[in-house]
Enzyme design. Structure first.
Site, PDB file in Angstrom:
ATOM      1  CB  THR A  21      22.989  33.064  45.613  1.00  6.98           C
ATOM      2  OG1 THR A  21      21.848  33.804  46.041  1.00  6.98           O
ATOM      3  CG2 THR A  21      23.973  32.947  46.760  1.00  6.98           C
ATOM      4  CG  ASN A  22      22.030  38.374  44.893  1.00  3.58           C
ATOM      5  OD1 ASN A  22      21.427  38.685  45.907  1.00  3.58           O
ATOM      6  ND2 ASN A  22      21.395  38.037  43.764  1.00  3.58           N
ATOM      7  NE  ARG A  23      27.298  41.279  50.890  1.00  2.00           N
ATOM      8  CZ  ARG A  23      27.739  42.522  51.028  1.00  2.00           C
ATOM      9  NH1 ARG A  23      28.469  43.056  50.085  1.00  2.00           N
ATOM     10  NH2 ARG A  23      27.451  43.226  52.101  1.00  2.00           N
TER      11      ARG A  23
END
Ligand code: C5P
Length: 211
Positions: A21-23
């Site tokens: 995933t990402n931030r």
């Protein structure tokens, strides 16, 4: 207007207990959904997993993967007057998601990733969308130039560009500062609360002439 908004990160599964995933917090997309609904628009929010509450009066489709987000957008886009793509979609996903938990074995593990579909990039070319199209660009350098390239390549009416290298704004923050890149001009919105910026962005989208 009927407005579709994508928000949040996507989750790309590796096995039943792990994902990439990402931030992205989803805050900018949810603030846009709130601002648009407040201005009287009919809003459909399509979002990856976040900790945020869906704003009152907003229709909501929760998704996890980029492929699910692609499908949800494809199913709803033809009914929309405008679409705003604020989601941080994973560009790549694991080539296969293992059915069982991947066990520890060697000293290194190599993951094979494959490209995800470009949802925003499919709107004009694949979905035949003729409404107002707005993209986001998160960049660490050459903000205006990269945003303009994106605007032209994806057929957008507006690209909202933010510099994610600046500490304290952008990803996972309540504040942001953006450049609004239109086909014929650029406007800079200085650092502000994401809700204030969202109202300004919705006002600008309302002003874009529609066929
Ligand atoms: O090309 P890039 O990924 O930087 O473009 C960012 C814009 O494209 C954002 O508006 C994002 O929501 C959208 N996007 C998308 N599908 C992807 C990747 C990005 O809709 N697979």
């Amino acid at each position: 207007m009927k407005i579709l908004i994508t928000a949040g990160p996507t989750r790309e599964p590796l096995d039943p207990v792990r994902y990439l995933t990402n931030r992205s917090s989803g805050k900018m997309g949810y603030a846009l959904a709130h601002a648009a609904a407040h201005d009287g628009h009919q809003v459909l929010l399509i979002s990856g997993p976040t900790d945020l509450d869906v704003p009152d009066g907003v229709d909501f489709i929760p998704v996890e993967t980029a492929a699910e987000m692609f499908e949800a957008v494809q199913d709803s886009l033809s009914r929309m007057d405008a679409a705003i793509f604020a989601a941080a979609v994973a560009d790549y996903r694991p080539a296969t998601a293992a059915e069982q938990k991947i066990k520890k074995s060697g000293e290194t593990l190599t993951l094979e990733l494959v490209r995800n579909p470009d949802i925003l990039g499919s709107c004009r070319s694949h979905f035949g969308f003729t409404g107002t199209l707005v993209g986001f660009a998160a960049e660490t350098e050459h903000l205006a130039a990269h945003a303009r390239t994106k605007l032209e390549k994806k057929g957008c009416d507006l690209v909202v560009a933010n510099d994610v290298s600046q500490p304290g704004i952008g990803f996972d923050s309540d504040r942001n500062a953006v450049l609004l890149v239109f086909p014929d001009r650029i406007e800079s919105l200085p650092e502000d609360d994401k809700h204030q910026l969202a109202h300004r962005i919705i006002q600008e989208i309302e002003k874009i002439p529609r066929d």
